[in-house]
Design an enzyme around this catalytic site. Sequence first.
Site, PDB file in Angstrom:
ATOM      1  N   ASP A  18      51.778  41.909  38.646  1.00 36.63           N
ATOM      2  CA  ASP A  18      50.757  41.329  37.786  1.00 36.63           C
ATOM      3  C   ASP A  18      49.490  42.176  37.883  1.00 36.63           C
ATOM      4  O   ASP A  18      49.248  42.837  38.901  1.00 36.63           O
ATOM      5  CB  ASP A  18      50.472  39.906  38.266  1.00 36.63           C
ATOM      6  CG  ASP A  18      49.743  39.051  37.255  1.00 36.63           C
ATOM      7  OD1 ASP A  18      50.405  38.259  36.577  1.00 36.63           O
ATOM      8  OD2 ASP A  18      48.505  39.169  37.165  1.00 36.63           O
ATOM      9  N   HIS A  64      46.615  41.117  38.264  1.00 35.84           N
ATOM     10  CA  HIS A  64      45.735  40.467  39.237  1.00 35.84           C
ATOM     11  C   HIS A  64      46.398  40.452  40.611  1.00 35.84           C
ATOM     12  O   HIS A  64      47.609  40.245  40.709  1.00 35.84           O
ATOM     13  CB  HIS A  64      45.431  39.029  38.799  1.00 35.84           C
ATOM     14  CG  HIS A  64      44.915  38.929  37.404  1.00 35.84           C
ATOM     15  ND1 HIS A  64      45.712  38.543  36.329  1.00 35.84           N
ATOM     16  CD2 HIS A  64      43.693  39.194  36.888  1.00 35.84           C
ATOM     17  CE1 HIS A  64      44.995  38.558  35.227  1.00 35.84           C
ATOM     18  NE2 HIS A  64      43.763  38.960  35.532  1.00 35.84           N
ATOM     19  N   ASP A  69      50.560  41.501  32.097  1.00 31.46           N
ATOM     20  CA  ASP A  69      49.139  41.614  31.770  1.00 31.46           C
ATOM     21  C   ASP A  69      48.529  42.953  32.150  1.00 31.46           C
ATOM     22  O   ASP A  69      47.323  43.164  31.977  1.00 31.46           O
ATOM     23  CB  ASP A  69      48.328  40.456  32.364  1.00 31.46           C
ATOM     24  CG  ASP A  69      48.714  40.117  33.784  1.00 31.46           C
ATOM     25  OD1 ASP A  69      49.501  40.865  34.397  1.00 31.46           O
ATOM     26  OD2 ASP A  69      48.240  39.082  34.290  1.00 31.46           O
ATOM     27  N   HIS A  92      48.303  32.876  42.670  1.00 28.18           N
ATOM     28  CA  HIS A  92      46.940  32.582  43.126  1.00 28.18           C
ATOM     29  C   HIS A  92      46.836  31.256  43.883  1.00 28.18           C
ATOM     30  O   HIS A  92      45.789  30.974  44.475  1.00 28.18           O
ATOM     31  CB  HIS A  92      45.975  32.537  41.935  1.00 28.18           C
ATOM     32  CG  HIS A  92      45.838  33.833  41.206  1.00 28.18           C
ATOM     33  ND1 HIS A  92      45.569  35.022  41.838  1.00 28.18           N
ATOM     34  CD2 HIS A  92      45.943  34.125  39.878  1.00 28.18           C
ATOM     35  CE1 HIS A  92      45.508  35.991  40.940  1.00 28.18           C
ATOM     36  NE2 HIS A  92      45.741  35.470  39.747  1.00 28.18           N
TER      37      HIS A  92
END
Length: 298
Positions: free
Chosen positions: A155, A157, A232, A118
């Site tokens: 991931d 995200h 995750d 990110h």
Amino acid sequence: MLHVVHHPGYVVHADRPGTFAHDKYALVMQALHASGTPMTVHAPEIMPPAWLEAVHDPAYVQEVLACAVPPEKQRRIGFPIDPPIARRSQLSPGGTWLAAKLALRHGYAANSAGGSHHALAESGAGYCVFNDLAVAANRLIAEGDVARILILDLDVHQGDGTAMLTAGRQDIFTLSLHAEKNFPTCKARSSLDVALPDQTGDADYLEALNSALVPVLDDFAPDLILLQGGVDAHADDRLGRLALTDEGLAARDRFVASQAWRRGIPLASTLGGGYGADRQAVARRHARTILTLGALIG
């Protein structure tokens, strides 16, 4: 022999507030050692500032190194930048770069930290300070180690920072398989994005991964895969919205490893996300990913 990159500086005090467990890197190493798998641990050096500044805004790099990150950026990151965090933020990109160098020699290596997908040019975000994936990829190509890199982000995200920091490059392909409605709210544009609905389970996830990854490997033909191997996407993850089981994660990792192995493509993995009150359970998921990848490639 499993090759793992780790540094004591990855681990900072466990009693800091917030969702991010700063001690999970130590717990992952404990889980790896407990497995009894033969392993060589390699210590990284910090990534020199010049290579960080080749990807990130130099002013932001200096803010982190001086522990002078403005409060609004610290809020975006999710924790304060103090000397231990600043040092880890330099060590982690060095670890991903070293894992890639080891993978080119041995077929597979893991960084026991990293996956900070990110982080943007002028700021960190979402528990990410410097984008080790983009920094390492840029350095590997600039120094002539490889010509083409696939950054495969699994991931839960989206790898928005990685996508933005490598946008327009023909020598880096970003493939992100993530939960459509999860963080970040405003998605970036990867080379290829696969957005999955909430509660996607094992079978549908593996079908989506197969459909996306195989053509990319065949058409782009990378010299190296950098894997953001976050766990995750697991059904029990505190910040996930997907529904993979332990076996689903293992099948994911076996599939990626087998596709890399049959094409002779070296693979380096980074830890990525994994969250929950049971830190030991999260650490075991991370360790299983490393062990699964290493069993098929290492």
